[in-house]
Design an enzyme around this catalytic site. Structure first.
Site, PDB file in Angstrom:
ATOM      1  N   LYS A  29       0.797  -1.228   0.000  1.00 31.74           N
ATOM      2  CA  LYS A  29       0.000   0.000   0.000  1.00 31.74           C
ATOM      3  C   LYS A  29       0.830   1.280   0.000  1.00 31.74           C
ATOM      4  O   LYS A  29       0.373   2.323  -0.495  1.00 31.74           O
ATOM      5  CB  LYS A  29      -0.936   0.000   1.212  1.00 31.74           C
ATOM      6  CG  LYS A  29      -2.025  -1.054   1.179  1.00 31.74           C
ATOM      7  CD  LYS A  29      -3.108  -0.717   0.187  1.00 31.74           C
ATOM      8  CE  LYS A  29      -4.306  -1.641   0.314  1.00 31.74           C
ATOM      9  NZ  LYS A  29      -5.412  -1.245  -0.572  1.00 31.74           N
TER      10      LYS A  29
ATOM     11  N   ASP B  46      -9.122  -0.910   6.030  1.00 33.41           N
ATOM     12  CA  ASP B  46      -9.225  -2.180   6.732  1.00 33.41           C
ATOM     13  C   ASP B  46      -7.897  -2.547   7.381  1.00 33.41           C
ATOM     14  O   ASP B  46      -7.745  -3.641   7.917  1.00 33.41           O
ATOM     15  CB  ASP B  46      -9.644  -3.297   5.768  1.00 33.41           C
ATOM     16  CG  ASP B  46     -11.142  -3.301   5.496  1.00 33.41           C
ATOM     17  OD1 ASP B  46     -11.907  -3.052   6.436  1.00 33.41           O
ATOM     18  OD2 ASP B  46     -11.539  -3.535   4.342  1.00 33.41           O
TER      19      ASP B  46
END
Length: 334
Positions: A75, A101
């Site tokens: 990410k 999340d």
């Protein structure tokens, strides 16, 4: 149009015509940006001959994202590029907001801290305490939302600050596009690490932004097949493909927390609907076995990362001859 549905008509979807669809490539400057970061190094592409033999494949590789720019997931590639672009127009200290999340929020918090700014991260109440603590250790403010990932996104969008979300919708498109561009560095690394184009790349999918990056890369020049994998409790991309339009699904508990998303990104949908060869939904049990099998081979994938192996196993009989397959393991073990 987005509509809700509650049943899977099938656990998989196939569209061979996707291989002929083409789109423009991502900007080359993104890879140069990442290469200039102090902690940058290509992540490993690990060959696993025993799994290749099990699955009747010539060569099988795992792109191992268990350590990327100092974090245990891919990410940071998207967050670093998006925040870099946003800071070009920033005056003074800002607060970056996002919903997550787990791994995306931690990456935004890390990049905000390293650049001398603040972060406010919204998480659904299903996110494990360990993941929340990891975000807080980046000096971020964390708000736990009584609801789903989609509920957390809605709250983050209303919170003020500078939203850094890896999900797009009408009117919020530029930042998700930058995040997708950032993810593309991973695919350029695969090109450099493999001697030839893979026959198949298997992609864990949440809202679809990472899948959009992989599709953008391969559909700009290649006929490589692309398979999306989701939890069977949150198969929003699979059900959207089956319905032929963006579809919101109810979500349930899953060990694949980073894939537990109920609505695909609207900005990713044109790429998902045109560029994916197939999609499959998998169970937590199948994912657990994949985690254990990869761990035994020295690849320390978390459940979201190991989903790619479970998805390949679920559809292997439908794929015919395969010479080279790449599984993208998007995260390490917690």
């Amino acid at each position: 149009m987005i509509h809700a549905t509650r049943t899977l008509s099938s656990m998989k979807f196939s569209r061979p015509a996707a291989r002929s669809w083409r789109c423009p490539p991502a900007p080359a400057e993104v890879r140069d940006f990442h290469a200039g970061l102090p902690d940058y190094a290509p992540t490993p592409l690990t060959e696993l001959p025993s799994l290749a033999a099990e699955l009747g494949i010539g060569r099988l590789f795992v792109k191992d994202e268990s350590s990327r720019l100092g974090l245990p997931a891919f990410k940071a590639l998207g967050a670093s590029w998006a925040i870099h672009r946003l800071l070009k127009d920033a005056n003074g200290q800002v607060t970056f907001t996002t919903a997550t999340d787990g791994n995306h929020g931690r990456a935004v918090a890390r990049l905000a801290r390293l650049n001398g700014h603040r972060a406010h991260v919204f998480v659904p109440d299903t996110v494990p305490a360990l993941a929340i603590d990891a975000i807080r250790r980046e000096n971020a403010q964390v708000t736990v939302v009584d609801g789903t990932y989609d509920d957390a996104v809605a709250q983050a969008a209303r919170a003020g600050g500078v939203l850094v979300q890896d999900m797009g919708w009408p009117g919020y498109e530029q930042v998700p596009a930058w995040i997708v561009e950032g993810y593309g560095t991973l695919c350029h690394e695969i090109d450099e690490q493999l001697p030839s184009e893979p026959d198949l790349v298997v992609i864990p999918v949440g809202v679809g932004s990472f899948a959009q990056a992989v599709i953008t890369h391969y559909r700009s020049y290649s006929g490589t097949r692309l398979l999306a994998v989701e939890p069977d409790t949150a198969a929003c991309v699979l059900q959207s493909l089956q319905a032929g339009e963006l579809t919101t699904v109810p979500t349930g508990d899953t060990i694949m927390a980073g894939l537990n998303c109920g609505t695909p990104s609207a900005t990713s949908w044109p790429y998902l609907s045109n560029g994916l060869d197939g999609a499959v939904a998998i169970s937590d049990d199948d994912c657990t076995k994949a985690v254990e099998d990869l761990h035994a081979l020295g690849v320390h994938s978390g459940p979201c990362g190991a989903a790619s192996l479970a998805g390949l196993r679920a559809v292997r009989a439908d794929l015919g001859d395969l010479d080279t397959v790449v599984l993208i393991s998007t995260e390490g073990r917690p």
